[in-house]
Motif scaffolding. Structure first.
Motif, PDB file in Angstrom:
ATOM      1  N   LYS A 171       0.818  -1.225   0.000  1.00  0.00           N
ATOM      2  CA  LYS A 171       0.000   0.000   0.000  1.00  0.00           C
ATOM      3  C   LYS A 171       0.848   1.271   0.000  1.00  0.00           C
ATOM      4  CE  LYS A 171      -3.975  -2.125   0.064  1.00  0.00           C
ATOM      5  NZ  LYS A 171      -3.514  -3.488  -0.154  1.00  0.00           N
ATOM      6  N   ASN A 172       2.088   1.184  -0.491  1.00  0.00           N
ATOM      7  CA  ASN A 172       2.959   2.358  -0.599  1.00  0.00           C
ATOM      8  C   ASN A 172       2.713   3.064  -1.926  1.00  0.00           C
ATOM      9  OD1 ASN A 172       4.500   2.393   1.824  1.00  0.00           O
ATOM     10  ND2 ASN A 172       5.630   0.609   1.104  1.00  0.00           N
ATOM     11  N   SER A 173       2.470   4.364  -1.881  1.00  0.00           N
ATOM     12  CA  SER A 173       2.172   5.111  -3.101  1.00  0.00           C
ATOM     13  C   SER A 173       3.349   5.126  -4.070  1.00  0.00           C
ATOM     14  CB  SER A 173       1.762   6.545  -2.755  1.00  0.00           C
ATOM     15  OG  SER A 173       2.776   7.192  -1.997  1.00  0.00           O
ATOM     16  N   ILE A 174       4.572   4.961  -3.574  1.00  0.00           N
ATOM     17  CA  ILE A 174       5.734   4.970  -4.457  1.00  0.00           C
ATOM     18  C   ILE A 174       5.664   3.820  -5.455  1.00  0.00           C
ATOM     19  CG2 ILE A 174       7.157   3.599  -2.887  1.00  0.00           C
ATOM     20  CD1 ILE A 174       9.572   5.161  -3.823  1.00  0.00           C
ATOM     21  N   THR A 175       5.048   2.709  -5.070  1.00  0.00           N
ATOM     22  CA  THR A 175       4.973   1.560  -5.978  1.00  0.00           C
ATOM     23  C   THR A 175       4.046   1.848  -7.154  1.00  0.00           C
ATOM     24  OG1 THR A 175       3.244   0.577  -4.591  1.00  0.00           O
ATOM     25  CG2 THR A 175       5.507  -0.092  -4.167  1.00  0.00           C
ATOM     26  N   ILE A 176       2.967   2.597  -6.924  1.00  0.00           N
ATOM     27  CA  ILE A 176       2.083   2.984  -8.028  1.00  0.00           C
ATOM     28  C   ILE A 176       2.785   3.975  -8.935  1.00  0.00           C
ATOM     29  CG2 ILE A 176       0.040   4.383  -8.542  1.00  0.00           C
ATOM     30  CD1 ILE A 176      -0.588   1.492  -8.057  1.00  0.00           C
ATOM     31  N   ALA A 177       3.552   4.902  -8.348  1.00  0.00           N
ATOM     32  CA  ALA A 177       4.327   5.840  -9.170  1.00  0.00           C
ATOM     33  C   ALA A 177       5.330   5.079 -10.032  1.00  0.00           C
ATOM     34  CB  ALA A 177       5.036   6.853  -8.275  1.00  0.00           C
ATOM     35  N   CYS A 178       5.962   4.060  -9.462  1.00  0.00           N
ATOM     36  CA  CYS A 178       6.911   3.246 -10.215  1.00  0.00           C
ATOM     37  C   CYS A 178       6.198   2.483 -11.327  1.00  0.00           C
ATOM     38  CB  CYS A 178       7.622   2.271  -9.275  1.00  0.00           C
ATOM     39  SG  CYS A 178       8.823   1.206 -10.093  1.00  0.00           S
ATOM     40  N   ALA A 179       5.036   1.910 -11.019  1.00  0.00           N
ATOM     41  CA  ALA A 179       4.271   1.170 -12.029  1.00  0.00           C
ATOM     42  C   ALA A 179       3.855   2.089 -13.173  1.00  0.00           C
ATOM     43  CB  ALA A 179       3.042   0.531 -11.384  1.00  0.00           C
TER      44      ALA A 179
END
Length: 552
Positions: free
Chosen positions: A197-205
């Motif tokens: 649930k870390n927003s950085i992972t969506i930014a990376c995706a």
């Protein structure tokens, strides 16, 4: 095997393909501008325009609209030959080809536009036309193309069949592999998001995924897969590129904790992301050549920014910056080569798009590695926080929170020993609190050594500790209770040997057989400890505190 040809503009000059598998025809002087407002659709209209048009002497890069050419070809071989004509078109809305023989007969060849290329061999980043010539056959190859933007010099390559299929294999495999890598990495980032649930992972995706989808569009892969004849999907790669950079800027901000480390950098990245989103929403409504230029300007701005940020963060001792910087340096170098190729400053036989695509795949791998490094550091920080929240910092034993967790995990029989050190107040008063802390540290260390792997030690108050033993067999309880008394006596003896002559230990023991739950047993052990302390005081000299000797 010999293929002779000449263009309409330079009739009489023949180029030979003798002993070679590939021939490249430079765009200069070959193409003729079609000024018709309506796209051409048949051979007669193409022939009409070519008769009156003048050849374009400069490059077509940056231009748009319709262009036509006529190439004089001859199969100077004694056998029927199959050739593949490959105009280096990144985007093409209309692509018509006709073979005009010496006898005047005209054969319409396969269409090669992004909108209608079902019968042509699929080739990423460009198109191919199959041409079969009989022995000693000669004639004219007519080509008509129409596109919103010509990104590359519109040269024409002619391959024999083995050379074409080899080229097709290399181009398609590298393209599909690179796109697959990017989309797979983006999917991994999405999966990580659902777990963390870390927003950085969506930014990376978004960063990796939009690049992967963009190149799948620009290379013509999605056109080949879905065969949508009403929409040229290849233009979409440029149109969605600003969204990739918007995600990239947010990923960078989160990766290096810019909100806490650098407010100015965080504000710059937020502004860049907002600007890219606005530009991305506007691009579909403006001239495509302008959109193409804007996206490339954004790319140059981003590469410059990312390399500068990566360098700064590497100097600031961010371990993840090494992956981030290496990836963006690879991508930036490839983009520079791409620009130099377009400007004809350097020449490379391979498709420039492949160089950029390969470097971008490396960049995406590095971006995911930097994310993994960030997640690892977050996990370390989290574990450290959990550790500090459950460990007493003075004695390095578990605190009350950890004790409660251990209580909740108990499933078998257990023994609880409530311990209170005697004489701590006198040590603090006469020797100072530093000596008092040292006494607690040495006492806790001694208790941990004594019970070793038999149980756990927790500090629940100033000089109060709890021993907890998880006993698997009910019959072992009595023996272990007797053992705890021996261990406490040994601890008391060794403390005095270490110089704490007046120190003692009061304790109470309770087992799981004596209460309905851990709380009842802990309360019972506490009562027994106070009873033990009172009984010891009754036997002591009232002036016991005056006899304390310094710890040496």
């Amino acid at each position: 095997m010999v293929l002779l040809f000449c263009s309409h503009a330079v009739a009489g000059d023949f180029f030979r393909l003798a002993g070679k598998s590939t021939l490249e025809i430079n765009e200069i002087g070959v193409w003729h501008k079609v000024d018709s407002q309506e796209p051409l659709s048949d051979f007669s209209s193409i022939e009409k325009w070519l008769t009156h048009a003048q050849p374009i002497e400069g490059t077509l890069v940056g231009h748009s609209g319709g262009y036509v050419t006529r190439l004089a070809l001859k199969n100077n071989s004694a056998h029927t030959q199959t050739w593949f004509v490959n105009p280096t078109l990144t985007f093409v809305d209309i692509g018509l080809a006709f073979w005009q023989r010496d006898d005047g007969s005209v054969e319409r060849l396969d269409e090669f536009s992004q909108l209608n290329d079902d019968r042509t061999p699929p080739l990423m980043h460009s198109q191919a036309i199959r041409l079969i010539t009989q022995k000693q056959e000669q004639g004219y190859l007519w080509l008509y193309v129409d596109a919103k933007h010509y990104a590359n010099p519109l040269s024409i390559k002619i391959y024999n069949a083995p050379a074409f299929y080899q080229n097709q294999l290399i181009v398609n495999v590298i393209t599909i592999a690179a796109i697959t890598v990017m989309l797979t990495l983006a999917l991994i980032a999405v999966i990580i998001f659902f777990r963390t649930k870390n927003s950085i992972t969506i930014a990376c995706a978004g960063y990796i995924g939009f690049h992967g989808i963009g190149w799948a569009l620009a290379a013509g892969l999605l056109d080949d897969i879905f065969s949508i004849n009403s929409v040229n999907l290849s233009y979409g790669g440029i149109l969605i590129f600003p969204f990739a950079i918007a995600f990239a800027s947010q990923f960078t901000k989160l990766l290096f904790n810019c909100q806490q480390e650098s407010f100015i950098l965080a504000r710059y990245l937020n502004t860049l992301a907002f600007a890219c989103i606005v530009i991305g929403l506007l691009l579909p409504w403006i001239n495509y050549s302008i959109a193409f230029a804007i996206s490339h300007i954004i790319a140059l701005v981003w590469i410059t920014s990312s390399v500068a940020i990566g360098t700064k963060m590497l100097r600031s001792k961010f371990p993840r910056a090494k992956y981030y910087l290496f990836g963006n340096l690879s991508y930036g170098t490839a983009l520079l080569i791409y620009v130099l190729l377009h400007a004809k400053i350097i020449t490379i036989s391979a498709y420039p798009e492949l160089i950029v695509l390969f470097a971008l795949a490396i960049d995406c791998i590095c971006i995911l590695l930097s994310l993994a490094e960030w997640l690892y550091s977050q996990q370390k920080n989290y574990n450290r926080s959990i550790y500090l929240a459950r460990i007493d910092p003075l004695t390095n034993t578990g605190n009350r929170h950890l004790m409660n967790e251990k209580f909740a995990e108990l499933k078998n029989n257990f023994i609880i020993v409530f311990i209170d050190f005697d004489g701590i107040k006198s040590i603090n008063d006469q020797l100072g609190h530093e000596k008092g802390d040292l006494f607690l540290i040495e006492g806790a260390s001694l208790m941990k050594r004594k019970i070793h792997d038999k149980g756990d030690v927790f500090r629940t108050g100033g000089d109060e500790f709890v021993w907890l033993f998880d006993v698997h067999k009910k019959n072992d309880l009595a023996a272990l209770v007797r053992k705890t008394s021996i261990l406490i006596a040994e601890c008391e003896h060794e403390l005095r040997q270490q110089g704490w002559y007046s120190a003692g230990i009061s304790y109470g023991v309770a087992t799981s057989l004596e209460g309905n739950n851990q709380s009842e047993c802990l309360s019972l052990a506490d009562k027994r400890m106070y009873k033990h302390k009172r009984s010891k005081k009754a036997l002591l000299n009232p002036h016991e505190d005056q006899g304390i000797t310094s710890h040496i």
